[in-house]
Scaffold this motif. Structure first.
Motif, PDB file in Angstrom:
ATOM      1  N   TYR A 139       5.564  11.005 -11.233  1.00  0.00           N
ATOM      2  CA  TYR A 139       6.044  10.264 -10.062  1.00  0.00           C
ATOM      3  C   TYR A 139       7.271   9.445 -10.454  1.00  0.00           C
ATOM      4  CZ  TYR A 139       1.782  10.933  -7.230  1.00  0.00           C
ATOM      5  OH  TYR A 139       0.761  11.443  -6.484  1.00  0.00           O
ATOM      6  N   SER A 140       8.100   9.112  -9.476  1.00  0.00           N
ATOM      7  CA  SER A 140       9.182   8.168  -9.730  1.00  0.00           C
ATOM      8  C   SER A 140       8.680   6.784  -9.318  1.00  0.00           C
ATOM      9  CB  SER A 140      10.431   8.548  -8.932  1.00  0.00           C
ATOM     10  OG  SER A 140      10.178   8.441  -7.555  1.00  0.00           O
ATOM     11  N   TRP A 141       9.326   5.737  -9.801  1.00  0.00           N
ATOM     12  CA  TRP A 141       8.871   4.374  -9.533  1.00  0.00           C
ATOM     13  C   TRP A 141       8.864   4.045  -8.038  1.00  0.00           C
ATOM     14  CZ3 TRP A 141       5.935   1.674 -12.494  1.00  0.00           C
ATOM     15  CH2 TRP A 141       5.978   1.853 -13.876  1.00  0.00           C
ATOM     16  N   ASP A 142       9.751   4.642  -7.286  1.00  0.00           N
ATOM     17  CA  ASP A 142       9.774   4.337  -5.853  1.00  0.00           C
ATOM     18  C   ASP A 142       8.674   5.053  -5.069  1.00  0.00           C
ATOM     19  OD1 ASP A 142      11.107   6.769  -6.301  1.00  0.00           O
ATOM     20  OD2 ASP A 142      12.325   6.547  -4.502  1.00  0.00           O
ATOM     21  N   GLU A 143       7.914   5.925  -5.722  1.00  0.00           N
ATOM     22  CA  GLU A 143       6.827   6.654  -5.067  1.00  0.00           C
ATOM     23  C   GLU A 143       5.435   6.100  -5.361  1.00  0.00           C
ATOM     24  OE1 GLU A 143       8.251  11.247  -5.085  1.00  0.00           O
ATOM     25  OE2 GLU A 143       7.738  10.394  -7.047  1.00  0.00           O
ATOM     26  N   VAL A 144       5.298   5.255  -6.345  1.00  0.00           N
ATOM     27  CA  VAL A 144       3.958   4.944  -6.855  1.00  0.00           C
ATOM     28  C   VAL A 144       3.222   3.825  -6.137  1.00  0.00           C
ATOM     29  CG1 VAL A 144       4.432   5.838  -9.160  1.00  0.00           C
ATOM     30  CG2 VAL A 144       4.866   3.428  -8.677  1.00  0.00           C
ATOM     31  N   HIS A 145       3.915   2.936  -5.481  1.00  0.00           N
ATOM     32  CA  HIS A 145       3.249   1.761  -4.913  1.00  0.00           C
ATOM     33  C   HIS A 145       2.152   2.137  -3.915  1.00  0.00           C
ATOM     34  CE1 HIS A 145       2.588  -2.348  -3.731  1.00  0.00           C
ATOM     35  NE2 HIS A 145       2.727  -1.975  -2.463  1.00  0.00           N
ATOM     36  N   GLU A 146       2.480   2.983  -2.960  1.00  0.00           N
ATOM     37  CA  GLU A 146       1.493   3.365  -1.936  1.00  0.00           C
ATOM     38  C   GLU A 146       0.290   4.078  -2.557  1.00  0.00           C
ATOM     39  OE1 GLU A 146       1.171   2.625   1.351  1.00  0.00           O
ATOM     40  OE2 GLU A 146       2.857   1.281   0.945  1.00  0.00           O
ATOM     41  N   GLU A 147       0.547   4.961  -3.520  1.00  0.00           N
ATOM     42  CA  GLU A 147      -0.557   5.652  -4.187  1.00  0.00           C
ATOM     43  C   GLU A 147      -1.460   4.646  -4.908  1.00  0.00           C
ATOM     44  OE1 GLU A 147      -1.469   8.809  -4.053  1.00  0.00           O
ATOM     45  OE2 GLU A 147       0.246   9.398  -2.843  1.00  0.00           O
ATOM     46  N   ALA A 148      -0.855   3.714  -5.609  1.00  0.00           N
ATOM     47  CA  ALA A 148      -1.632   2.708  -6.334  1.00  0.00           C
ATOM     48  C   ALA A 148      -2.412   1.818  -5.377  1.00  0.00           C
ATOM     49  CB  ALA A 148      -0.715   1.876  -7.230  1.00  0.00           C
ATOM     50  N   GLU A 149      -1.837   1.547  -4.186  1.00  0.00           N
ATOM     51  CA  GLU A 149      -2.542   0.750  -3.166  1.00  0.00           C
ATOM     52  C   GLU A 149      -3.887   1.376  -2.832  1.00  0.00           C
ATOM     53  OE1 GLU A 149      -1.730  -2.021  -0.899  1.00  0.00           O
ATOM     54  OE2 GLU A 149      -0.409  -2.512  -2.560  1.00  0.00           O
ATOM     55  N   HIS A 150      -3.920   2.690  -2.721  1.00  0.00           N
ATOM     56  CA  HIS A 150      -5.152   3.391  -2.384  1.00  0.00           C
ATOM     57  C   HIS A 150      -6.089   3.502  -3.587  1.00  0.00           C
ATOM     58  CE1 HIS A 150      -3.627   4.415   1.542  1.00  0.00           C
ATOM     59  NE2 HIS A 150      -2.525   4.887   0.976  1.00  0.00           N
ATOM     60  N   LEU A 151      -5.527   3.860  -4.720  1.00  0.00           N
ATOM     61  CA  LEU A 151      -6.352   4.114  -5.907  1.00  0.00           C
ATOM     62  C   LEU A 151      -6.965   2.860  -6.522  1.00  0.00           C
ATOM     63  CD1 LEU A 151      -4.121   6.827  -7.586  1.00  0.00           C
ATOM     64  CD2 LEU A 151      -6.355   7.168  -6.497  1.00  0.00           C
ATOM     65  N   GLU A 152      -6.303   1.711  -6.387  1.00  0.00           N
ATOM     66  CA  GLU A 152      -6.806   0.497  -7.030  1.00  0.00           C
ATOM     67  C   GLU A 152      -8.201   0.129  -6.555  1.00  0.00           C
ATOM     68  OE1 GLU A 152      -3.727  -2.177  -5.825  1.00  0.00           O
ATOM     69  OE2 GLU A 152      -4.891  -2.972  -4.174  1.00  0.00           O
ATOM     70  N   HIS A 153      -8.574   0.553  -5.363  1.00  0.00           N
ATOM     71  CA  HIS A 153      -9.892   0.231  -4.813  1.00  0.00           C
ATOM     72  C   HIS A 153     -10.967   1.214  -5.283  1.00  0.00           C
ATOM     73  CE1 HIS A 153      -8.029  -2.687  -2.197  1.00  0.00           C
ATOM     74  NE2 HIS A 153      -7.174  -1.778  -1.794  1.00  0.00           N
ATOM     75  N   ALA A 154     -10.546   2.335  -5.831  1.00  0.00           N
ATOM     76  CA  ALA A 154     -11.487   3.400  -6.158  1.00  0.00           C
ATOM     77  C   ALA A 154     -11.794   3.520  -7.646  1.00  0.00           C
ATOM     78  CB  ALA A 154     -10.934   4.728  -5.653  1.00  0.00           C
ATOM     79  N   VAL A 155     -10.995   2.927  -8.501  1.00  0.00           N
ATOM     80  CA  VAL A 155     -11.207   3.118  -9.936  1.00  0.00           C
ATOM     81  C   VAL A 155     -12.184   2.084 -10.492  1.00  0.00           C
ATOM     82  CG1 VAL A 155      -8.965   4.184 -10.303  1.00  0.00           C
ATOM     83  CG2 VAL A 155      -9.196   1.720 -10.563  1.00  0.00           C
ATOM     84  N   SER A 156     -12.910   2.513 -11.497  1.00  0.00           N
ATOM     85  CA  SER A 156     -13.881   1.628 -12.161  1.00  0.00           C
ATOM     86  C   SER A 156     -13.211   0.835 -13.267  1.00  0.00           C
ATOM     87  CB  SER A 156     -15.017   2.455 -12.749  1.00  0.00           C
ATOM     88  OG  SER A 156     -14.523   3.230 -13.847  1.00  0.00           O
ATOM     89  N   GLU A 157     -13.915  -0.171 -13.750  1.00  0.00           N
ATOM     90  CA  GLU A 157     -13.422  -0.939 -14.892  1.00  0.00           C
ATOM     91  C   GLU A 157     -13.259  -0.047 -16.118  1.00  0.00           C
ATOM     92  OE1 GLU A 157     -12.422  -4.215 -15.207  1.00  0.00           O
ATOM     93  OE2 GLU A 157     -12.535  -4.139 -13.015  1.00  0.00           O
TER      94      GLU A 157
END
Length: 113
Positions: free
Chosen positions: A92-110
């Protein structure tokens, strides 16, 4: 503590708003940051107060408790690590990652983080 995605969004928004300012967050600032109605934000903040994650006096400023701050930092850390992983390993490029991380941050475990 089992936080909903909505709870996590509130905590991270409060932390982000307070990251570069020396005063607690107002309801109006939080309403704008989350893109929600004032009544919805008021209800959400009250739930977080009940959970011991936020301090808020009626018509007053909003601030994180120590536990709320720890939860918010956990989310910010996950978000930033996910952004970095998406760039470094998935092309990914840096300008593409924010939205993806917004979704994934809620789904990943510690463990994943």
């Amino acid at each position: 503590m089992g936080l909903s995605t909505s709870h996590e969004d509130y905590l991270r928004a409060i932390w982000k708003l307070n990251e570069w300012q020396d005063h607690p967050v107002t309801s109006g600032e939080l309403t704008r940051a989350l893109g929600l109605s004032p009544s919805t934000v008021s209800e959400g903040v009250q739930r977080l107060v009940t959970m011991g994650l936020v301090r808020h006096a009626r018509y007053g400023k909003i601030s994180l408790t120590e536990e709320g701050r720890m939860q918010a930092l956990r989310l910010v850390r996950a978000h930033r690590l996910i952004e970095t992983a998406l760039v470094m390993w998935l092309g990914y490029s840096w300008d593409e990652v924010h939205e993806e991380a917004e979704h994934l941050e809620h789904a990943v475990s510690e463990t994943f983080v």
